[in-house]
Design an enzyme around this catalytic site. Structure first.
Site, PDB file in Angstrom:
ATOM      1  CG  ASP A 139      57.788  56.300  60.667  1.00 34.32           C
ATOM      2  OD1 ASP A 139      57.736  56.679  61.846  1.00 34.32           O
ATOM      3  OD2 ASP A 139      58.832  56.314  60.002  1.00 34.32           O
ATOM      4  CB  CYS A 249      69.670  50.252  71.322  1.00 32.42           C
ATOM      5  SG  CYS A 249      68.594  51.095  70.143  1.00 32.42           S
TER       6      CYS A 249
END
Length: 386
Positions: A139, A249
């Site tokens: 990441d 989401c």
């Protein structure tokens, strides 16, 4: 550069075995040049300014879009996924206004540390077995994990731009091992979103200008984590009680019917972070903040930004019992904290009490941004009467 000597198929079986033993739930392989569209999509994202204040994305765009630019010797990319599925749906917590909603991924240890440690274990064994060079990324490096994971077949990037797996749903941490070993690549996954718009429609700030596109400047995760200054007023009410990240989401995705809870103990939610009371969080000074969030990804945003977020949740709570805690923060050392404390109090106090407080507090305030918060809050109070 060291080249691989092991038989490719046996090497692949070895990687699969070691990945499962290290706690990864998914593993697949792709070629470093298997994401030809990633460069154009990233360029569009940056050109539109949708990265907000994340200048590092622009600075590392070339390396991010083309893995061989990051490391020219790479021959294969091993993509791994670790499930962090929650024990319960995070959406109902949004209705408990006196509690704070923290993104599922941040409710325990920093996943960067957990995942990177396991990747290093696998990479070390791989290097020893086939005499290849390896590099691991999680990441923070300029690697586009989601397009690479899609190319490897771990899942596909849904309309919310996050990776979705048919076997594990949306709750996956991704990591990669770049290697000079030649490993047969897996087939890419195809899109299974169909006509579903659940992730787009649930977004409280309309952060998706179109399916498969994200404007980070409107995303609550960006606003609460990456954004350093005052959060724009247009988004504060929409944030609700979300104080670190947003899972809307992800949580609403129908493919989560196949998700399962995290098996890694370090990724399971701490009891005191599942639904902490806003009042207790507002009391944290810098030392208490650092102690409470030791080992947590939340620690990296610092106490002032964190309290900024909690004050917005307090202002949205409708709980007048939080007024004393918010008032104390009007005298905080941080102008960022003082400014949003003004906003929170303007939401929790009636007009008469707030005007009286304004006269009392404004005389000692010297920061221009905080003074602007007072002026705007008073204007909003006057408009509410008419």
């Amino acid at each position: 550069m060291r080249a691989a000597r092991a038989h490719p198929e046996r090497l692949r079986a070895f990687i699969e075995k070691e990945a499962r033993a290290a706690g990864f739930d998914a593993v697949a392989v792709t070629a470093p040049d298997a994401t030809p569209m990633a460069s154009a999509r990233l360029a569009h994202f940056l050109r539109e300014g949708r990265h907000g204040s994340m200048a590092w994305m622009e600075e590392t765009a070339m390396r991010r879009a083309r893995p061989r630019t990051l490391w020219p010797e790479v021959r294969s990319v091993i993509m791994l996924g670790m499930n962090y599925g929650p024990e319960e749906d995070p959406l109902p917590l949004l209705e408990r206004k006196d509690r704070a909603a923290i993104s599922v991924y941040a409710q325990n240890r920093d996943y960067h540390d957990v995942v990177k440690g396991r990747l290093k274990e696998i990479a070390g064994k791989l290097a020893a077995r086939c005499h290849a060079d390896v590099k691991v990324f999680v990441d923070t490096a300029p690697v586009m994990e989601k397009p690479l994971a899609e190319a490897a077949g771990l899942g596909w990037q849904g309309k919310h731009t996050n990776l979705v797996s048919r076997e594990l749903g949306s709750w996956l941490f991704l990591g990669s091992i770049f290697t000079t070993a030649e490993i047969p690549p897996d087939a890419p996954e195809r899109d299974h979103c169909g006509s579903c718009r659940a992730c787009l429609d649930i977004c409280p700030t309309d952060a998706f200008p179109a399916p498969y596109q994200l404007d980070a400047r409107r995303c609550i995760s960006y606003l609460t984590i990456e954004h350093k200054g005052p959060i724009p007023r247009e988004f504060r009410e929409k944030m609700g009680n979300r104080i670190y990240g947003c899972d809307d989401c992800l949580a609403v995705c129908p493919w989560n019917k196949f998700a399962r809870t995290a098996s890694e103990a370090k990724l399971k939610a701490r009891d005191d972070l599942k639904a902490p009371r806003l009042e207790g969080l507002l009391e944290l000074d810098d030392a208490a903040f650092r102690a409470f969030f030791s080992g947590s990804p939340i620690k990296r945003i610092g106490r002032d930004r964190f309290i900024r977020n909690v004050l917005i949740a307090a202002g949205n709570s409708g709980d007048a019992g939080l007024v004393p805690a918010c008032e104390r923060l009007l005298r905080d050392d941080s102008p960022l904290v003082r400014g949003v404390a003004v906003w929170a109090l303007s939401r929790l106090m009636d007009r008469q009490a707030f005007v009286a407080l304004t006269r009392q507090e404004q005389a000692d305030e010297t920061d221009g941004e905080v003074m602007a918060e007072w002026a705007d809050a008073l204007a909003q109070k006057r408009e509410a009467i008419h």
